[in-house]
Scaffold this motif. Structure first.
Motif, PDB file in Angstrom:
ATOM      1  N   THR A   9     -34.189  -4.483  21.080  1.00  0.00           N
ATOM      2  CA  THR A   9     -33.094  -3.681  21.620  1.00  0.00           C
ATOM      3  C   THR A   9     -33.551  -2.743  22.724  1.00  0.00           C
ATOM      4  N   HIS A  10     -34.718  -2.111  22.567  1.00  0.00           N
ATOM      5  CA  HIS A  10     -35.174  -1.135  23.565  1.00  0.00           C
ATOM      6  C   HIS A  10     -35.560  -1.784  24.892  1.00  0.00           C
ATOM      7  N   GLU A  11     -35.654  -3.119  24.931  1.00  0.00           N
ATOM      8  CA  GLU A  11     -35.982  -3.817  26.179  1.00  0.00           C
ATOM      9  C   GLU A  11     -34.747  -4.313  26.922  1.00  0.00           C
ATOM     10  N   VAL A  12     -33.573  -4.109  26.363  1.00  0.00           N
ATOM     11  CA  VAL A  12     -32.328  -4.595  26.964  1.00  0.00           C
ATOM     12  C   VAL A  12     -31.725  -3.496  27.825  1.00  0.00           C
ATOM     13  N   GLY A  13     -31.264  -3.849  29.017  1.00  0.00           N
ATOM     14  CA  GLY A  13     -30.538  -2.907  29.869  1.00  0.00           C
ATOM     15  C   GLY A  13     -31.323  -1.646  30.191  1.00  0.00           C
ATOM     16  N   THR A  14     -30.574  -0.559  30.310  1.00  0.00           N
ATOM     17  CA  THR A  14     -31.189   0.730  30.631  1.00  0.00           C
ATOM     18  C   THR A  14     -30.852   1.735  29.534  1.00  0.00           C
ATOM     19  N   ASP A  15     -31.644   2.792  29.489  1.00  0.00           N
ATOM     20  CA  ASP A  15     -31.409   3.820  28.470  1.00  0.00           C
ATOM     21  C   ASP A  15     -30.056   4.489  28.702  1.00  0.00           C
ATOM     22  N   PRO A  16     -29.206   4.501  27.669  1.00  0.00           N
ATOM     23  CA  PRO A  16     -27.930   5.213  27.806  1.00  0.00           C
ATOM     24  C   PRO A  16     -28.159   6.705  27.606  1.00  0.00           C
ATOM     25  N   ASP A  17     -27.112   7.477  27.784  1.00  0.00           N
ATOM     26  CA  ASP A  17     -27.164   8.901  27.483  1.00  0.00           C
ATOM     27  C   ASP A  17     -27.638   9.042  26.038  1.00  0.00           C
ATOM     28  N   TYR A  18     -28.637   9.866  25.808  1.00  0.00           N
ATOM     29  CA  TYR A  18     -29.234   9.977  24.474  1.00  0.00           C
ATOM     30  C   TYR A  18     -28.223  10.382  23.410  1.00  0.00           C
ATOM     31  N   PHE A  20     -25.224   9.252  22.999  1.00  0.00           N
ATOM     32  CA  PHE A  20     -24.583   8.051  22.474  1.00  0.00           C
ATOM     33  C   PHE A  20     -25.518   7.315  21.529  1.00  0.00           C
ATOM     34  N   THR A  21     -26.786   7.256  21.880  1.00  0.00           N
ATOM     35  CA  THR A  21     -27.771   6.618  21.009  1.00  0.00           C
ATOM     36  C   THR A  21     -27.875   7.358  19.683  1.00  0.00           C
ATOM     37  N   LEU A  22     -27.911   8.684  19.738  1.00  0.00           N
ATOM     38  CA  LEU A  22     -27.993   9.471  18.508  1.00  0.00           C
ATOM     39  C   LEU A  22     -26.717   9.347  17.673  1.00  0.00           C
ATOM     40  N   ALA A  23     -25.572   9.290  18.317  1.00  0.00           N
ATOM     41  CA  ALA A  23     -24.314   9.099  17.586  1.00  0.00           C
ATOM     42  C   ALA A  23     -24.293   7.727  16.910  1.00  0.00           C
ATOM     43  N   ASN A  24     -24.793   6.721  17.593  1.00  0.00           N
ATOM     44  CA  ASN A  24     -24.877   5.380  17.017  1.00  0.00           C
ATOM     45  C   ASN A  24     -25.803   5.393  15.803  1.00  0.00           C
ATOM     46  N   GLU A  25     -26.898   6.116  15.905  1.00  0.00           N
ATOM     47  CA  GLU A  25     -27.833   6.222  14.785  1.00  0.00           C
ATOM     48  C   GLU A  25     -27.193   6.943  13.592  1.00  0.00           C
ATOM     49  N   ARG A  26     -26.455   8.007  13.859  1.00  0.00           N
ATOM     50  CA  ARG A  26     -25.776   8.726  12.769  1.00  0.00           C
ATOM     51  C   ARG A  26     -24.753   7.831  12.083  1.00  0.00           C
ATOM     52  N   ASP A  81     -27.215  -2.503  16.004  1.00  0.00           N
ATOM     53  CA  ASP A  81     -27.856  -3.297  17.054  1.00  0.00           C
ATOM     54  C   ASP A  81     -26.851  -3.737  18.116  1.00  0.00           C
ATOM     55  N   ARG A  82     -25.709  -4.243  17.694  1.00  0.00           N
ATOM     56  CA  ARG A  82     -24.693  -4.692  18.650  1.00  0.00           C
ATOM     57  C   ARG A  82     -24.185  -3.536  19.506  1.00  0.00           C
ATOM     58  N   THR A  83     -23.975  -2.387  18.868  1.00  0.00           N
ATOM     59  CA  THR A  83     -23.486  -1.217  19.601  1.00  0.00           C
ATOM     60  C   THR A  83     -24.539  -0.707  20.567  1.00  0.00           C
ATOM     61  N   GLU A  84     -25.784  -0.642  20.116  1.00  0.00           N
ATOM     62  CA  GLU A  84     -26.867  -0.166  20.985  1.00  0.00           C
ATOM     63  C   GLU A  84     -27.027  -1.070  22.203  1.00  0.00           C
ATOM     64  N   ARG A  85     -26.961  -2.369  21.997  1.00  0.00           N
ATOM     65  CA  ARG A  85     -27.069  -3.314  23.126  1.00  0.00           C
ATOM     66  C   ARG A  85     -25.897  -3.129  24.100  1.00  0.00           C
ATOM     67  N   ALA A  86     -24.694  -2.943  23.558  1.00  0.00           N
ATOM     68  CA  ALA A  86     -23.534  -2.732  24.430  1.00  0.00           C
ATOM     69  C   ALA A  86     -23.703  -1.438  25.227  1.00  0.00           C
ATOM     70  N   LEU A  87     -24.193  -0.382  24.597  1.00  0.00           N
ATOM     71  CA  LEU A  87     -24.423   0.882  25.312  1.00  0.00           C
ATOM     72  C   LEU A  87     -25.465   0.693  26.412  1.00  0.00           C
ATOM     73  N   ARG A  88     -26.535  -0.010  26.088  1.00  0.00           N
ATOM     74  CA  ARG A  88     -27.623  -0.196  27.055  1.00  0.00           C
ATOM     75  C   ARG A  88     -27.206  -1.091  28.229  1.00  0.00           C
ATOM     76  N   GLU A  89     -26.249  -1.986  27.980  1.00  0.00           N
ATOM     77  CA  GLU A  89     -25.786  -2.902  29.031  1.00  0.00           C
ATOM     78  C   GLU A  89     -24.478  -2.443  29.656  1.00  0.00           C
ATOM     79  N   ASN A  90     -24.023  -1.238  29.302  1.00  0.00           N
ATOM     80  CA  ASN A  90     -22.804  -0.657  29.852  1.00  0.00           C
ATOM     81  C   ASN A  90     -21.595  -1.578  29.662  1.00  0.00           C
ATOM     82  N   ARG A  91     -21.499  -2.171  28.464  1.00  0.00           N
ATOM     83  CA  ARG A  91     -20.376  -3.033  28.107  1.00  0.00           C
ATOM     84  C   ARG A  91     -19.466  -2.304  27.136  1.00  0.00           C
ATOM     85  N   SER A  92     -18.278  -2.861  26.925  1.00  0.00           N
ATOM     86  CA  SER A  92     -17.370  -2.321  25.909  1.00  0.00           C
ATOM     87  C   SER A  92     -18.016  -2.485  24.536  1.00  0.00           C
TER      88      SER A  92
END
Length: 124
Positions: A9-18, A20-26, A81-92
């Motif tokens: 996952t960390h190799e896909v796309g670019t780092d989103p705003d942290y 969003f990543t932390l909210a996804n983790e919560r 994982d699906r949400t993190e990838r979507a965030l990193r790829e700037n997808r819905s």
């Protein structure tokens, strides 16, 4: 692309705003806690309540709780994982069947528990 061919996952796309990543983790952790609570309910019913209603019915509820627990725990990771990838790829954000599954499973458990209570109170 198959599950095996997917990059970490960390190799896909670019780092989103942290945030969003932390909210996804919560959210992942909240789903994980829900799965653990379902597991605790199954263990409690199996080990603490031996004379409450017919054994086959108790076992059915225990199995449903265990299946729900496993579904929620695995589903939490897949959802994360699906949400993190979507965030990193700037997808819905992807649609997720997990809430519907947990509501349906919980409704079945509540109905079965209500029947158990009725049977225990009526002495059947």
């Amino acid at each position: 692309m198959s599950w095996r061919d997917r990059r970490p996952t960390h190799e896909v796309g670019t780092d989103p705003d942290y945030r969003f990543t932390l909210a996804n983790e919560r959210t992942f952790l909240a789903w994980f806690r829900t799965g653990l609570a379902l597991l605790a309910g199954a263990i409690a019913l199996a080990s603490l309540v031996h004379d409450f209603g017919p054994r086959p019915m108790r076992m059915t509820i225990i199995v449903i709780l265990l299946v729900l627990s496993l579904t929620v725990v695995v589903g939490a990771y897949v959802r994360w994982d699906r949400t993190e990838r979507a965030l990193r790829e700037n997808r819905s954000l992807p649609r997720d069947p997990l809430p519907k599954l947990i509501v349906a499973g919980a409704a079945i458990v509540v109905i079965a528990a209500a029947v158990l209570v009725f049977l225990a109170e009526s002495g059947l």
